[in-house]
Motif scaffolding. Sequence first.
Motif, PDB file in Angstrom:
ATOM      1  N   ASN A   1      44.081 -14.893   1.597  1.00 41.47           N
ATOM      2  CA  ASN A   1      44.324 -15.354   2.959  1.00 41.47           C
ATOM      3  C   ASN A   1      45.815 -15.627   3.137  1.00 41.47           C
TER       4      ASN A   1
ATOM      5  N   TYR B   1      43.739 -16.071  15.550  1.00 41.70           N
ATOM      6  CA  TYR B   1      44.844 -16.924  15.976  1.00 41.70           C
ATOM      7  C   TYR B   1      44.285 -18.255  16.461  1.00 41.70           C
ATOM      8  N   ASP B   2      44.828 -19.344  15.948  1.00 40.84           N
ATOM      9  CA  ASP B   2      44.480 -20.696  16.386  1.00 40.84           C
ATOM     10  C   ASP B   2      45.567 -21.146  17.353  1.00 40.84           C
TER      11      ASP B   2
ATOM     12  N   ASP C   1      42.597 -13.073   6.957  1.00 40.40           N
ATOM     13  CA  ASP C   1      41.606 -13.476   5.958  1.00 40.40           C
ATOM     14  C   ASP C   1      40.850 -12.267   5.415  1.00 40.40           C
TER      15      ASP C   1
ATOM     16  N   ILE D   1      48.719 -21.068  14.621  1.00 38.76           N
ATOM     17  CA  ILE D   1      48.675 -20.453  13.298  1.00 38.76           C
ATOM     18  C   ILE D   1      47.981 -19.102  13.408  1.00 38.76           C
TER      19      ILE D   1
ATOM     20  N   GLU E   1      48.520 -17.491   6.070  1.00 38.63           N
ATOM     21  CA  GLU E   1      48.647 -18.311   7.271  1.00 38.63           C
ATOM     22  C   GLU E   1      50.111 -18.306   7.691  1.00 38.63           C
TER      23      GLU E   1
ATOM     24  N   THR F   1      47.040 -22.540  -3.425  1.00 38.90           N
ATOM     25  CA  THR F   1      47.887 -22.396  -2.246  1.00 38.90           C
ATOM     26  C   THR F   1      49.346 -22.381  -2.661  1.00 38.90           C
TER      27      THR F   1
ATOM     28  N   ARG G   1      46.888 -18.130   0.262  1.00 37.24           N
ATOM     29  CA  ARG G   1      45.765 -18.715  -0.468  1.00 37.24           C
ATOM     30  C   ARG G   1      45.277 -17.639  -1.425  1.00 37.24           C
TER      31      ARG G   1
ATOM     32  N   TYR H   1      46.152 -16.276  11.265  1.00 39.59           N
ATOM     33  CA  TYR H   1      45.453 -16.159   9.983  1.00 39.59           C
ATOM     34  C   TYR H   1      45.110 -14.699   9.699  1.00 39.59           C
TER      35      TYR H   1
END
Length: 67
Positions: A43, A3-4, A13, A9, A45, A23, A33, A11
């Motif tokens: 991936n 997590y950002d 992955d 965001i 998001e 994308t 992705r 993610y």
Amino acid sequence: MRYDKMGDILYFDTCAPYLEQETEELENEIIARMNPASGEIENLEILFFSRRSEQMNLRELLIQADF
């Protein structure tokens, strides 16, 4: 999964993102992705995750994945 907090965001992955990935927006603010050769999703998001979780009153996130 990561997590950002700054970008809000979430993610998912299976590999590190790379330039050749294709994308595509799957739904409103969910980005996939994909592998350019196989088309498989590598991936995901989820943009504006905290807003989504507040709107849905999420207490836990259930995910089924085949890695």
